[in-house]
Design a protein around this motif. Structure first.
Motif, short mmCIF file in Angstrom:
data_model
loop_
_atom_site.label_atom_id
_atom_site.label_comp_id
_atom_site.label_asym_id
_atom_site.label_seq_id
_atom_site.Cartn_x
_atom_site.Cartn_y
_atom_site.Cartn_z
N ASP A 59 0.84 -1.21 0.00
CA ASP A 59 0.00 0.00 0.00
C ASP A 59 0.87 1.25 0.00
O ASP A 59 2.01 1.23 0.46
CB ASP A 59 -0.99 0.00 1.18
CG ASP A 59 -0.33 0.33 2.50
OD1 ASP A 59 -0.16 1.54 2.79
OD2 ASP A 59 0.01 -0.61 3.24
N GLN A 60 0.33 2.33 -0.52
CA GLN A 60 1.12 3.54 -0.75
C GLN A 60 1.71 4.13 0.52
O GLN A 60 2.83 4.65 0.50
CB GLN A 60 0.30 4.59 -1.50
CG GLN A 60 -0.89 5.11 -0.73
CD GLN A 60 -1.75 6.04 -1.56
OE1 GLN A 60 -1.49 6.25 -2.73
NE2 GLN A 60 -2.76 6.61 -0.95
N HIS A 61 1.02 4.05 1.63
CA HIS A 61 1.55 4.62 2.88
C HIS A 61 2.75 3.81 3.38
O HIS A 61 3.75 4.37 3.80
CB HIS A 61 0.46 4.68 3.95
CG HIS A 61 -0.66 5.59 3.58
ND1 HIS A 61 -0.54 6.96 3.59
CD2 HIS A 61 -1.91 5.32 3.15
CE1 HIS A 61 -1.67 7.50 3.19
NE2 HIS A 61 -2.53 6.53 2.91
N THR A 62 2.64 2.49 3.29
CA THR A 62 3.76 1.63 3.70
C THR A 62 4.94 1.82 2.77
O THR A 62 6.08 1.95 3.22
CB THR A 62 3.32 0.15 3.73
OG1 THR A 62 2.24 0.02 4.67
CG2 THR A 62 4.47 -0.75 4.13
N TYR A 64 5.74 4.43 1.03
CA TYR A 64 6.34 5.73 1.35
C TYR A 64 7.24 5.59 2.58
O TYR A 64 8.38 6.09 2.60
CB TYR A 64 5.25 6.77 1.59
CG TYR A 64 5.80 8.12 1.96
CD1 TYR A 64 6.18 9.03 0.98
CD2 TYR A 64 5.96 8.48 3.29
CE1 TYR A 64 6.71 10.26 1.32
CE2 TYR A 64 6.48 9.71 3.64
CZ TYR A 64 6.86 10.60 2.66
OH TYR A 64 7.38 11.81 3.00
N ARG A 65 6.76 4.90 3.61
CA ARG A 65 7.54 4.74 4.84
C ARG A 65 8.78 3.88 4.63
O ARG A 65 9.83 4.13 5.23
CB ARG A 65 6.65 4.18 5.94
CG ARG A 65 5.63 5.20 6.40
CD ARG A 65 4.62 4.62 7.34
NE ARG A 65 3.78 5.68 7.90
CZ ARG A 65 2.63 5.46 8.49
NH1 ARG A 65 2.16 4.24 8.60
NH2 ARG A 65 1.94 6.47 8.98
#
Length: 144
Positions: free
Chosen positions: A13-16, A18-19
């Motif tokens: 997923d995009q948030h993961t 990014y992190r």
């Protein structure tokens, strides 16, 4: 959370994602002074690349690595957040990657970590060389 997760980039997923990338930039670009172009090499986009990571309960990624599969299996970009070091997370990721890819595995290890990777069965396969200005050593783990 603190369990190991892994997936091809397209399934992260995009948030993961990014992190994961933020952690790699923090460790390799800011701490180790590797230039962005070398860290962001495009290999994460290959369909045979798989990302591994661990995150705290709040979703903050605390450790990561990637596995590239081309002419062999290569573990790289092993990074742990400064706040999470000494807790065995990188070791858990290495173990998970070796379980997911049980054949021969190669790593381009920073030379000062040779003994650490040796704990997992990796052995030196050549002389030290410079990669991004940092001494590295090629190491191989062969199936038993």
């Amino acid at each position: 959370m603190n369990s190991v997760h892994h997936a091809p980039l397209a399934q992260v997923d995009q948030h993961t994602l990014y992190r994961i990338m933020a952690l790699r930039v923090a460790v390799f670009v800011h701490e180790q002074r590797i230039i962005d172009e070398i860290e962001l090499d495009g290999a994460d986009l290959l369909p045979t690349t798989e990302l591994f990571w661990m995150a705290d309960d709040d979703g903050e990624v605390t450790a990561t690595l990637r596995v590239l599969v081309d002419d062999g299996v290569h573990i790289g970009r092993v990074a742990t957040a400064a706040s999470a070091r000494g807790r065995g997370r990188a070791g858990q990721l290495i173990t998970a990657a070796l379980q997911a890819y049980p054949g021969a595995v190669e790593i381009s290890a920073q030379a000062h970590l040779e003994a650490w990777y040796g704990r997992f069965g990796f052995v030196r396969a050549g002389e030290n060389y410079l990669d991004a200005g940092i001494p590295h050593v090629r190491m191989i783990l062969t199936p038993r």
